[in-house]
Every structure is written in C-alpha cells, then in structure tokens.
Design an enzyme around this catalytic site. Sequence first.
Site, PDB file in Angstrom:
ATOM      1  CD  GLU A 140      25.505  51.200  40.344  1.00 24.95           C
ATOM      2  OE1 GLU A 140      26.749  51.301  40.324  1.00 24.95           O
ATOM      3  OE2 GLU A 140      24.866  50.799  41.344  1.00 24.95           O
ATOM      4  NE  ARG A 141      23.187  44.939  38.460  1.00 23.41           N
ATOM      5  CZ  ARG A 141      22.678  44.053  39.315  1.00 23.41           C
ATOM      6  NH1 ARG A 141      21.433  43.623  39.145  1.00 23.41           N
ATOM      7  NH2 ARG A 141      23.406  43.606  40.327  1.00 23.41           N
ATOM      8  N   GLY A 184      28.533  48.282  39.099  1.00 23.61           N
ATOM      9  CA  GLY A 184      27.116  47.915  39.116  1.00 23.61           C
ATOM     10  C   GLY A 184      26.860  46.423  39.053  1.00 23.61           C
ATOM     11  CB  THR A 202      31.497  41.496  37.538  1.00 25.87           C
ATOM     12  OG1 THR A 202      30.899  40.298  38.065  1.00 25.87           O
ATOM     13  CG2 THR A 202      32.302  42.190  38.635  1.00 25.87           C
TER      14      THR A 202
END
Length: 384
Positions: free
Chosen positions: A247-248, A368, A370
Amino acid sequence: MTAALLNSWDTDDRRALRDLTRQFTTKHVLPDLATWERNGEVPRELHHTAATLGLLGASTPESVGGSGGNALDMLAILEEIILSGGSSGLISALFSHGIATPHIVSSGNDDLIDRFARPALEGRMIGALAITEPGGGSDVANISTTATRDGDSYVINGSKLYITSGTRADFVTTAVRTGDRGHAGISLIVVPTTTTGFTVSRRLEKMGWLCSDTAELFYDNVRVPAQNLIGEEGSGFGQIAQQFQGERLSLAFQAVATARRCLNLTTEWVRSRETFGRPLSTRQVVRHRIAELATEITAAEEFCRSVAVRWVDNGGMLAETAMAKNNAVKVCDHAVYEAVQLFGGLGCMRESEVERHYRDARVLGIGGGTTEIMNEIICKMIGL
C-alpha cells in the site's frame, strides 16, 4: 537507473499495459470524473469495465481470479491513470479491493477467495479494509473493536473510521480484537455489509479524493460465520504489516505520478501563458523553479522504481518503502504547490486539473501510515 531496473519497467508487455490503461482512462474516466467528484463516488459499472480489461487483477494470480503479473504491473497502471489525467482519488475508489483482498488471497483459503476475492477481482463486488478507529489512527496494536467467538460464529462490536469505499462496499475486511491487549490479540475477519447489525454510521465529507467515498462504520452484535476468519486467530497484525508495504509503495507511485502530471501541465501552461507581453517560460525565475522541480521528480521516480523492483524480487525493504513514500510525498507536495502558484487564479478554480491534484495530494502523507509513522519505522530500521 541500471539496465536491469530499466528492463523491469520498459518491457513490451508493460508498454502495452500502459497503452491499455491510457485508453481506459481517456474513454471511461475523463469524460465523467468531474461528475463523480460532485457525486462523491464512482459508479459500480466502472469496476466491471476495469476488470474486463484485466486492470483490477493485474498483480494477482489467475488461479484466484486475477490476470497475472506482479506488483510492478499494478504500479504501472496506477501511474499511467494519473499521467493520463486521472487522479489518486479515482484510484482510491476503483482499487480499494487492492487493500481488502490481499490478506484473503495470501491466506490460501479457497472458500474466502471464492466468496470475496474472486468476485472483487472480477468487478462484481466492492471490498473495503477497516482498520482505523475513532479512538486512534496508526496505532493498529490497540484496536478496540472486538470479535467474540460464540459457537460457529464471531460476534463483532465496535466502530471504524475513514474507511475507503465504506458506503459502497459489499464486504469489509475488518481488523478486530479476538485476544488480549497488544498486537498478538488482533485478527482479520471478513464482514458482508448485508449482515444484521452492520451499518454505515455516516458518509464523510473530505478535502480531497472527492470521488472516493469514505465512511464511518458501526458494528452492533454483528454475527458472522467463524469461517470468515482470515488465517489464524491472533495473526491479523502480521498480515496487516505485511500488506502495508504494498500500500505504501502504491501511494508513493501515486505521489510521483501526480508530481509528474503537474509538472507536465505546468510546463505546457507557462509556454502558452503570456504576461507583460511575453510567455512565462521566458522568465528565469519560472524556468529555474520548473528545472528544480523536474530534478526532484526524476530522482523520486528513480528511487521508487528501484525500491519496487527490489521489493518484488526480495521482499523486506521495510525502511526503503517508508523512505520512498515520504520522499515521494514531499516531492508531490512541492509539485502541486508550484503548479497552482504558476497557474495563478486558474490554479484555484475547480475547472483546473491542478486544483484537484492540490487537494488530493494532501491525503498521500496520511494514508497507509502517516509521514511521522514512516519516520519512526526508518529510525527503528537504522538503529535509532
């Protein structure tokens, strides 16, 4: 970029995939994107169209309903949607299955795959992932939503906040507490949204990502079959952490693509926009600002692609994926700011594409994990 890395991105198949994505975006997204922004959601049929073209399952095995390929294929698709005039908000809405189904696929549970993952990859169902709660954001280990075993069922109580696709979802992959306090007590359970006791408490209005519906969810004695548990009890935290890296990287690629798109739009604008009798592009202060921005974006793209290739090949890369995300977000923030500034009054208007990117970009440093959480991960991995 080394020849090996370049070859990973510049293949015949990926060029064809980019062409397909560009055609999809131009034909099926751009004509209606402004309307979807006003409506606060994208139509369900868009999921089916994207699935039919093989875009939804580009990084998922064909054996579970995907179209094959790996994460690099999906990252290329996300990048090309934005470069073609789409948005990160559109991606958030259309690809929410990308955070809702990987845990199911990785579990190898054929029943869950057939009931939830396969239909989502085929565009017949919409999935959401529910982790964040009203009492906490990135503190996954302290989730308070409970799932209590009762015979052949789990009974779920609690609430979730800021859930992407929450108002349209057919199922929600939900993080729950099945054990004691801490990360060891976290599990993942799939909750069909038609289940008695499950409600969308409210639809949330946001700064950006306007076409991506976001919701607060409420679970009031929601009873689901025990076979809806993903993996073993207590394995949820590990599953979440494993999928967070993908996701990142997705958000990092969306950030650099947004930056590149804004650079392209701004470069075209300053060439045509005249002030005091000559184009903006003839003024050194403008030229140098764009040159510096182009340098930052190119460097961020190269780093993201390098990290992505090595992550696909070797796994791991926890610090590098966090670095890639933070750096990409920083560059994107600079790019959208400069784009709106150089567009002037038009840059503040809803009719301007850069205005939308300016709003959408703000969430990239929050979703995803901070920026601050990414920095904590980096510090831990380098021994601080």
